[in-house]
Design an enzyme around this catalytic site. Structure first.
Site, PDB file in Angstrom:
ATOM      1  N   LEU A  17      -3.784   4.433   0.806  1.00  0.00           N
ATOM      2  CA  LEU A  17      -4.576   5.862   0.816  1.00  0.00           C
ATOM      3  C   LEU A  17      -3.958   6.778   1.971  1.00  0.00           C
ATOM      4  CD1 LEU A  17      -8.371   4.500   1.086  1.00  0.00           C
ATOM      5  CD2 LEU A  17      -6.828   4.833  -1.002  1.00  0.00           C
ATOM      6  N   ASP A  57       0.170   1.734  17.650  1.00  0.00           N
ATOM      7  CA  ASP A  57      -1.008   0.519  17.480  1.00  0.00           C
ATOM      8  C   ASP A  57      -2.253   1.411  17.773  1.00  0.00           C
ATOM      9  OD1 ASP A  57      -2.878  -1.298  17.697  1.00  0.00           O
ATOM     10  OD2 ASP A  57      -1.885  -2.282  19.314  1.00  0.00           O
ATOM     11  N   TYR A 161     -15.741  -6.975   8.348  1.00  0.00           N
ATOM     12  CA  TYR A 161     -15.320  -5.546   7.701  1.00  0.00           C
ATOM     13  C   TYR A 161     -16.404  -4.477   7.834  1.00  0.00           C
ATOM     14  CZ  TYR A 161     -12.955  -2.640   4.617  1.00  0.00           C
ATOM     15  OH  TYR A 161     -12.376  -1.434   3.942  1.00  0.00           O
ATOM     16  N   LYS A 165     -16.589  -0.925   9.603  1.00  0.00           N
ATOM     17  CA  LYS A 165     -16.834   0.207   8.767  1.00  0.00           C
ATOM     18  C   LYS A 165     -18.118   0.938   8.996  1.00  0.00           C
ATOM     19  CE  LYS A 165     -12.621   0.439   6.989  1.00  0.00           C
ATOM     20  NZ  LYS A 165     -11.744   1.184   7.558  1.00  0.00           N
ATOM     21  N   THR A 196      -4.647  -0.888  -4.672  1.00  0.00           N
ATOM     22  CA  THR A 196      -4.068  -1.143  -3.397  1.00  0.00           C
ATOM     23  C   THR A 196      -2.993  -2.052  -3.732  1.00  0.00           C
ATOM     24  OG1 THR A 196      -5.505  -3.005  -2.921  1.00  0.00           O
ATOM     25  CG2 THR A 196      -6.157  -0.933  -2.086  1.00  0.00           C
TER      26      THR A 196
END
Length: 255
Positions: A17, A57, A161, A165, A196
């Site tokens: 993306l 990073d 995850y 998010k 992806t």
């Protein structure tokens, strides 16, 4: 295309993306800094679009600070468009069958996805604040983050995850309210099931099954569609403080 907003920084810009976003912003006339943890990928995309490649990073404040200093030096001013696409996808149950608790994985996921987003946002706001306002609204910049539909539809194994998010999504409104006094907008995109590197390697049967779960259009999202929404957010000054699901109306099942 974006009057007064000619410089941009895209994190995670070396692939997926982020790469599509960097390409579209460059095609729209922006000078784009491509930041990625992979020096090779950042350099490759930067060379392709005539931009600047940076390695950093995002979970390290000093590393991000150095990157913003490099971008400002290269462009002669801080970027007014900052898009945070850097992140990692992880999967682990809270209590796996073997009983080994994946707490370190949870911590790492939040560190990269949530803390990394906050660090980039903080340095972006600091860099944009001294800029002269442009346009009738007195805008100084726009910060766009990447959440995920998992923040609302988290599946089994996505606790880390989804939490990371969800944090990115929840950060959007308070950040937009705080930075409004500076003329800085904050938006977030929550993509669904997209093309992806991971999905590209799946068997045709698996890809078909994933696509069938998406109401319409019944296919995986294209990175270019994510990038298109980024430019639409930049172009529309009344979009602020919101999380936009970009998902073809999909709602993830429990597993």
């Amino acid at each position: 295309m974006f009057a007064g907003f000619e410089a941009a920084l895209v994190t995670g810009g070396g692939s997926g993306l982020g790469r599509a976003t960097a390409q579209r912003l460059a095609a729209s006339g922006c000078r784009v800094a491509v930041l990625d943890r992979s020096e090779e990928q950042a350099a490759a995309v930067a060379a392709e679009i005539g931009g600047v490649g940076l390695t950093a990073d995002v979970s390290s404040s000093s590393s991000v600070a150095d990157a913003f200093a490099e971008v400002t030096k290269a462009f002669g001013a801080a970027p007014r468009i900052v898009v945070n696409c850097a992140g990692i996808g992880t999967a682990a149950r809270i209590l796996p069958r073997d009983g080994a608790l994946p707490i370190a994985l949870f911590e790492r996921t939040l560190k990269v996805n949530l803390l990394g987003t906050y660090i980039v946002m903080s340095h972006a706001a600091q860099a944009m604040a001294p800029l002269d306002p442009v346009g009738g609204d007195g805008a100084r910049g726009v910060i766009i983050t990447t959440a995920s539909v998992a923040w609302q539809d988290g599946q089994i194994g996505q606790a880390a995850y989804a939490a990371s998010k969800g944090g990115v999504a929840s950060l959007t409104l308070p950040a937009a309210r705080e930075l409004a006094r500076l003329g800085i907008r904050v938006m977030s995109i929550a993509p669904g099931l997209f093309e992806t590197a991971m999905t590209a390697g799946l068997p045709d049967e698996a890809r078909a099954a994933i696509s069938e779960s998406i109401p319409f259009p019944q296919r995986l999202g294209a990175p270019e569609e994510f990038a298109r929404l980024v430019t639409q957010i930049v172009e529309n000054p009344f979009l602020n403080g919101e999380v936009i699901r970009l998902d073809g109306a999909v709602r993830l099942a429990a597993r």
